[in-house]
Write an enzyme that holds these catalytic residues in place. Sequence first.
Site, mmCIF file in Angstrom:
data_model
loop_
_atom_site.group_PDB
_atom_site.id
_atom_site.type_symbol
_atom_site.label_atom_id
_atom_site.label_comp_id
_atom_site.label_asym_id
_atom_site.label_seq_id
_atom_site.Cartn_x
_atom_site.Cartn_y
_atom_site.Cartn_z
ATOM 1 C CD GLU A 1 0.024 -5.678 7.570
ATOM 2 O OE1 GLU A 1 -0.647 -5.832 6.668
ATOM 3 O OE2 GLU A 1 -0.437 -5.068 8.563
ATOM 4 C CG ASP B 1 -1.722 1.055 1.297
ATOM 5 O OD1 ASP B 1 -2.212 1.827 0.379
ATOM 6 O OD2 ASP B 1 -2.296 1.513 2.296
ATOM 7 C CD GLU C 1 1.415 -0.967 9.535
ATOM 8 O OE1 GLU C 1 0.036 -0.864 9.078
ATOM 9 O OE2 GLU C 1 2.400 -1.231 8.892
ATOM 10 C CE1 TYR D 1 -4.180 0.721 10.108
ATOM 11 C CE2 TYR D 1 -3.235 -1.323 9.793
ATOM 12 C CZ TYR D 1 -3.002 -0.162 9.803
ATOM 13 O OH TYR D 1 -1.866 0.472 9.201
HETATM 14 C C1 GCB Z 1 -0.973 -2.129 6.878
HETATM 15 C C2 GCB Z 1 0.338 -2.239 5.929
HETATM 16 C C3 GCB Z 1 0.653 -0.429 5.595
HETATM 17 C C4 GCB Z 1 -0.769 0.033 5.090
HETATM 18 C C5 GCB Z 1 -1.865 0.006 6.144
HETATM 19 C C6 GCB Z 1 -3.235 0.736 5.747
HETATM 20 O O1 GCB Z 1 -1.139 -3.044 7.623
HETATM 21 O O2 GCB Z 1 1.187 -2.362 6.828
HETATM 22 O O3 GCB Z 1 1.518 -0.772 4.432
HETATM 23 O O4 GCB Z 1 -0.607 1.248 4.576
HETATM 24 O O5 GCB Z 1 -1.959 -1.090 6.734
HETATM 25 O O6 GCB Z 1 -3.306 1.828 5.908
HETATM 26 O O7 GCB Z 1 -3.954 -0.213 5.331
#
Ligand code: GCB
Length: 620
Positions: free
Chosen positions: A416, A164, A509, A472
């Site tokens: 990941e 991403d 993250e 997330y």
């Molecule tokens: C993740 C990735 C990262 C993405 C992020 C997102 O898990 O490691 O590269 O940019 O999520 O914002 O979805």
Amino acid sequence: MIYPKITKSRMVFDLNGIWDFRFLEEGEEYGGKNQEGEEFLPMPVPSSYNDIYPGRDFADHVGNMLYTRTFTVTGEMLKNRLFLRFASVTHYAEVWLNGSLLGEHKGGFLPFAFEITKAVHPGENDLAVVVNNIVDYTTLPTGSIVRRKFPGLEDEVQNFPHFDFYNYSGIMRPVCLYTTPSAYLEDISVYGKMDGSFYWKIKERGEGSLQIRIKNPQGQEVYTSEKFRTDASGVLSGEGRVENVQLWDCKHPWLYQLEAVFAGEDRNADVCQESFGFREVHIRSCRLYLNGEPVYLKGFGKHEDSPVRGRGFDLVYAVKDIALLKWTGANSFRTSHYPYAEEMLQLCDREGILLIDEAPAVGLHTGFSATGMLGGTPKNTWETLKTAEHHREVLKDMVERDKNHPSVIAWSVANEPASEEEGAREYFSPLVDLVKELDPQKRPVTIVTYEGSSPESCKVAELCDILVLNRYRGWYDTEGNLKGAAALLRDELERFHLRCPDKPIMLGEYGADTIAGFHDVNARLFSEEYQAEFIKAYGEVFDALPYITGEHIWNFADFATAENIRRVDGNKKGVFTRDRKPKLAAHVLRERWKGQEKGQNDDGDCSIGCRNFKHAGDSL
Ligand code: GCB
């Protein structure tokens, strides 16, 4: 690999500037010669080529491009050995000098050099670099090539990154020439411990005598020796001790300097300096220690990304980012998702920023959808990917390049991957062992994992010294429901702790896309308020769990990604906008992190023990 610096014995010549640039057509070979009537565009180096000229075809070109320039060599330069060095070319480079192929290099984020003493002549020399930007199942990061058919149109070749962030490419970091005497120093490895002892190793080319000197941060010589051991492969090593050592930490990032003087038989000595720190990193009972004090990591996942230059190295953004990082009260970041420019690591050494240094191994997951997002269930990832050998190479090069930086406190082998799939442990176990074997300091090693790799399914947790989890909840699931998200998060962290009771756990993250200037009293998705509440909700979970050893928010700043319908003008999870203006969350973090600082240390030490570990200790 020694960073190119002018010393008593070495000259460095900058080859940055405006190069000539054009795309090569599919199937077109360069062959070492420019063709009659070829048209070139001026292209700045270093920079990503993508955003310099308008046009989607331009930005999204798939395949080869040609960079050329000339440079002048003087008779004086040729009294020495001469090397040509690229700090990075993304992702593959074929280097031609005066019409002949000099060599090639795979991997877009680490340096490489060629000796060119015999390949140049006094006067003007022609340099050309064929750069390829394709990512596939043999490269790191990974991607896939798709040839699409449209009725009545020519086939279209598209390259989908399995990650991403925008697939910026080109000559993105500095290029230079440097000289060395005929017998020369090839590599210096050095580190110091808390008791003032230090250890060094030197690879040299040619016969000669060696002298080692150590200067303290005030520039005084505190050690000198001409004694060393030589091992079977010719590597020289030794150790020593300095008195009244000044330790490197976030508050006082004291840097010592090792000077190596290697005099060949012609008595023409090669002289190089290498900065290092005296500091120790340990893990004990689910905590991370810096110099014997528990350290809580506060900071971000970042990108090398800024308007116009893309991922092209820019000192102004590097210094600005460190200033903003400190302004928020952060003490650390992860070089997601590739090793950053050497100059950034030097800055972090100087400024006392702690780094998790990450290999460019992202997208090791066959469940990536065509838009580069984790969209599906991985299937036979570890049988499908052809990255294992290249992964070894980049880990070797990363540790080799970054081993001496006191700011590097841990290594990340990948981000990941499909770590829940059969075969993950077998893939990663030798890679983790390799990093441990190569790192003279044996720093902690991790593999950063994603939500699909749960406490019950993850196959690599035991390989990691520290669990770094990307989560997330409240964004990609449970969106809008922060109470529910926090409950799910806490439950999962508890289950990971049960599985690995002695390992520190941190969030690598967590974040929410946020449109700067978009406000809502009800903290709805995409509003600045939601991002702020999201961060607070996660913070409350961390504060309740003593084994949590750090929080890295995704992301420091908004950044460019591949186009897809889940991204509006890039990834907007930045706490700062792409041009580094704070969103509301930046102030919330500043309050949280600076507040912790005050609670812990009246003198404003933001480096060590930022969280109150008193209760944590009781519960262990
Ligand atoms: C993740 C990735 C990262 C993405 C992020 C997102 O898990 O490691 O590269 O940019 O999520 O914002 O979805």
